[in-house]
Every structure is written in structure tokens, then in C-alpha cells.
Write an enzyme that holds these catalytic residues in place. Structure first.
Site, PDB file in Angstrom:
ATOM      1  N   ASP B  11      15.519  -4.314   0.715  1.00 63.48           N
ATOM      2  CA  ASP B  11      15.489  -4.070   2.151  1.00 63.48           C
ATOM      3  C   ASP B  11      16.920  -4.012   2.642  1.00 63.48           C
ATOM      4  OD1 ASP B  11      12.804  -4.192   1.956  1.00 63.48           O
ATOM      5  OD2 ASP B  11      12.522  -5.990   3.163  1.00 63.48           O
ATOM      6  N   ASP B 130       0.719   0.018   4.366  1.00 64.83           N
ATOM      7  CA  ASP B 130       0.547  -1.436   4.495  1.00 64.83           C
ATOM      8  C   ASP B 130      -0.873  -1.671   4.979  1.00 64.83           C
ATOM      9  OD1 ASP B 130       3.265  -1.701   3.962  1.00 64.83           O
ATOM     10  OD2 ASP B 130       3.830  -1.775   6.074  1.00 64.83           O
TER      11      ASP B 130
END
Lengths: 193, 251
Positions: B11, B130
Site C-alpha cells: 500500500d 472487496d
């Protein structure tokens, strides 16, 4: 020594340039006919669709230029497929260096063939020093069938040609620029042909 | 069949690598290019960089970072988090990204998948999903898990495939950050019902979790973040372990 990467309407050809620079080799991305003709080595990379890419090459006269080249030429991925007679991908008619028809993967396997697969049956100066069964990185939905000019084989549901050589025309279906140390070795081999 | 891929996910925020635990509580763990090189040398098969910078800032920082990664890395990498239209995809392609992943933007305008695939090829676009398992099945969420979409996981994944994405990256929100293993059942159903590769994400805590993922499901790749960043799992050791379990990995 000067290596030229043929510029055309294909995806991610920059990564080939980056890979050569990591090997401290001088390279240039260009579609200038004179520069391509004068280069010591020519790389014909490519990610994209066969038909529109061939149309683009023809419109630029690059198809005839490639066939006239006398120095070592390395096709990568789509570049290898375009060196064949024709492709099932929208029935594209291609350069005709390798006399086979490029086919689409079918059956139970995942398409695109994406990831690291082994190459075997290695036989060419291009693959010198690369151990039999080495892993290289592939991303493709179409494949070049095994043929008399194969210098490496891989498989994904079917056995296919992972690399070919016909005289000074070399080509690999995988991405040497993305295949770690093995890929670096293959690029180095090409540059020292 | 290619070798099963191990994919560390980094990330990135404002050009630096961070990792959120359950999408919050961000901690700085390093330089994205250096970390990528380290993973590549250790035997990672691919990397995913997920940009979590606020969108107005990232237009400036992300292409530069991607150029830097492409110049230094000799394995493939995917860039996600920065793509909301075709132009964003083009900029990242030209910067040297091998693939981009789309998530929220694709839910809002699904045609984005078709457009990117048509222009740059299916291999260039990964659909990241997701989803959270609730009483009536798996619900798709966007905006980092904050907004429910009304879409169902398996339908959305199939639609993505039909629209031309080259891969599905599925994160189970129930499993993400919990380190108790991947969402095996859903992942197997997903990988068996699709003809494109599936990457599993969310839940890795030990090497056994990777082994059960690859022996118990048909997924093609496993993504994880914190177990690699905090060196809880050593990639070469884990690959040797997987190899001993009869799982094909690139050694």
C-alpha cells in the site's frame, strides 16, 4: 553498440527499454526506418491485438522493413505471433517468417495464460546458459504451435512453442524483461549474438 | 498450468509504503521501490502496488512512482487505486505498469472495464473486488469497504470477465487482517466458475494458509501484505515448504 526497439501502437514497450538500461545497454524506442535499419540489434516487442497491430505496421511500411533486416531481430510476445503466417486473432495475416497459424488457447485452462511456466527443449545461442526447465513469465491468450523453428517449448493445456529462431529472426512468447534473472540472461544473450 | 504465484501487496501513500490493518491504523514500513526489489530478489512472482493517496494528490505522484518501479523491477507489477477513467489507465501504461486494477470506479461505471480492455488488452486490467459475507451471501463494497454497492460477488466477477478483465483479485473483508486463513469456499467457487485467473486476498497469517489455499481451491495466486512486510513469513522458506507439499511454485 546500438539496440533499437521498434515503436508502434502496442502496450508497455517501455519496460523492454528499462530492462536494457538495467543491463547498461544503449537503446532507443523509434519508428524511424533509417535508425532501425542501421541498428546492431532490433527488438520487436508487443502487447496488443494482432489485426490492428499488423494494419498499423503496414500503414507505416514497418512490415516490409522488418523482413528486410539482416541484423539479429528479437520478437517478444505479440512480436513472436506477428512473425508467423497468420493468427486466429481476427484472422490477421502476419509477416510469414514462421510458417504456422497462431491459435487461441481453449478447453479447461485459464485464459489468458498468465504467470510463470517452465521452458524445456532449449536449443539456441539465445538460450545459452539458461537451465532446462527454467521459469519465465507469460501473458498471452494466443499461442504459436510447436514447429520446426522452435527452440523452446512450454505448455498450458497444450504444448506450444515458447521461442523460435529462423536464421537471424529470434522470438520469445514470454516476457524476458519481466522474467527476473532468467530473462536478463536471455536479453544479454541476444545482445551478444 | 503455470506455477502458483505469490504476490506481496504494497500500500502506497504519498509515495511511501504503508499497510493498514483492516483498512485503518496505517503504519509506515518503507520505500516502495526498495521494498519491491527486495521482494523480487526473495522470489516474489509479482507485486501489487495499491495507491491509497487522496485522489487529488495522486495524479502528481503516482506516474512518477510507477516509472521508478518499472525502471528498477524485473518482475511484473500491478498498480491499483489510481484508476478512475481510461486516461488514468493510459498514463500508468505509459509509465510502465504491466497491469492496472480497477475497483470502485468499475462498480460506478462498468464500461470502464470494456474500454480499458479494448484499448490496452484484457491482460492489462484486473478487476479488484472487496466483498463481505453476510446472511444473504457475498456483498460487494467500494471506497475501501465503506460503501455497499448492492452487487453480489459471483455475479459481479462474471460480469467483469464478460466485459474483458484479464484477472479477478478478490479480497474477503471478513478475512482481511484477521490472519486466520483465506476465504477458501468462496475462492474455490469463484475460480471454478470463471475462465480467467483468480488472485486470493485477505486472511494470510501463516505458510499453512497458503498451502491450504493452493491444495483446497483452484485459485492461481495468493496476495498478502503484512505477513511479508513484518517478516512473519519469509518468501523463500515458504516457497520451499509449498514445494514440499506438492504445490508447483517457482523456486
Amino acid at each position: 553498440m546500438k539496440t533499437v526497439i521498434i515503436k508502434y501502437n502496442a502496450g508497455n514497450i517501455r519496460s523492454v527499454d528499462f530492462a536494457l538500461k538495467r543491463l547498461n545497454m544503449e537503446s532507443e524506442i523509434t519508428d524511424d526506418h533509417e535508425k532501425i535499419r542501421r541498428a546492431d540489434k532490433v527488438i520487436f516487442p508487443g502487447v496488443g491485438e494482432a489485426k490492428s497491430t499488423m494494419d498499423h505496421l503496414r500503414s507505416q511500411g514497418l512490415d516490409r522493413l522488418i523482413l528486410q533486416l539482416k541484423q539479429p531481430v528479437l520478437g517478444i510476445c505479440l512480436g513472436m505471433q506477428l512473425m508467423c503466417d497468420e493468427s486466429e486473432e481476427r484472422n490477421a495475416s502476419c509477416l510469414g517468417i514462421v510458417p504456422v497459424r497462431v491459435r487461441r488457447f481453449g478447453g479447461p485452462v485459464k485464459v489468458p495464460h498468465m504467470g510463470w511456466s517452465r521452458i524445456t527443449g532449449l536449443r539456441s545461442p539465445l538460450l545459452e546458459g539458461v537451465p532446462e526447465g527454467s521459469y519465465v513469465y507469460f501473458v498471452h491468450s494466443y499461442y504459436v504451435p510447436d514447429n520446426q523453428y522452435s527452440i523452446a517449448t512450454s505448455s498450458h493445456g497444450v504444448s506450444f512453442s515458447a521461442a523460435v529462431q529462423r536464421e537471424h529472426f529470434y522470438a520469445v512468447q514470454f516476457h524476458p524483461e519481466k522474467s527476473g534473472r532468467t530473462g536478463e540472461r536471455i536479453l544479454k544473450n541476444f545482445l551478444s549474438l | 498450468m503455470p506455477a502458483k504465484r505469490i504476490i506481496p501487496c504494497l500500500d502506497v501513500k504519498e509515495g511511501k509504503t504503508v499497510k493498514g490493518i483492516r483498512f485503518e491504523d496505517i503504519r509506515d514500513v518503507g520505500d516502495p521501490v526498495e521494498m519491491g526489489k527486495r521482494y523480487s530478489e526473495e522470489g516474489a512472482d509479482e507485486l501489487v502496488y495499491l495507491d491509497i493517496t487522496a485522489s487529488h494528490e495522486k495524479r502528481k505522484t503516482l506516474p512518477e512512482l510507477v516509472r521508478n518501479i518499472a525502471a528498477n523491477l524485473n518482475i511484473p507489477f500491478t498498480v491499483g487505486g489510481g484508476v478512475s477513467n481510461l486516461e488514468d489507465a493510459r498514463v500508468l501504461l505509459e509509465a510502465g505498469a504491466d497491469k492496472i486494477s480497477v475497483n470502485s470506479a468499475a462498480v460506478r461505471s462498468p464500461d470502464l472495464i470494456d474500454e480499458i480492455a479494448r484499448n490496452y488488452g484484457s491482460q492489462f486490467v484486473t478487476l479488484a473486488i472487496d466483498a463481505r459475507q453476510e446472511e444473504q451471501g457475498w456483498h460487494v463494497y467500494i471506497n475501501g469497504g465503506r460503501v455497499e454497492t448492492g452487487k453480489e460477488l459471483f455475479d459481479w466477477a462474471r460480469e467483469g470477465q464478460e466485459r474483458g478483465c484479464g484477472e479477478i483479485l478478490f479480497t474477503s473483508m471478513n478475512h482481511d487482517g484477521a490472519k486466520r486463513g483465506y476465504a477458501l469456499e468462496a475462492l474455490d467457487e469463484l475460480s471454478q466458475s470463471l475462465s480467467i485467473p483468480v488472485i486470493a486476498s485477505g486472511g494470510a497469517g501463516s505458510r499453512e494458509h497458503f498451502a491450504e489455499l493452493f491444495t483446497g481451491t483452484h485459485v492461481d495466486a495468493a496476495l498478502a501484505a503484512s505477513v511479508f512486510h513484518y517478516q512473519e513469513i519469509d518468501i523463500p522458506q515458504m516457497k520451499n515448504y509449498l514445494n514440499h507439499q506438492g504445490i508447483e511454485v517457482r523456486l
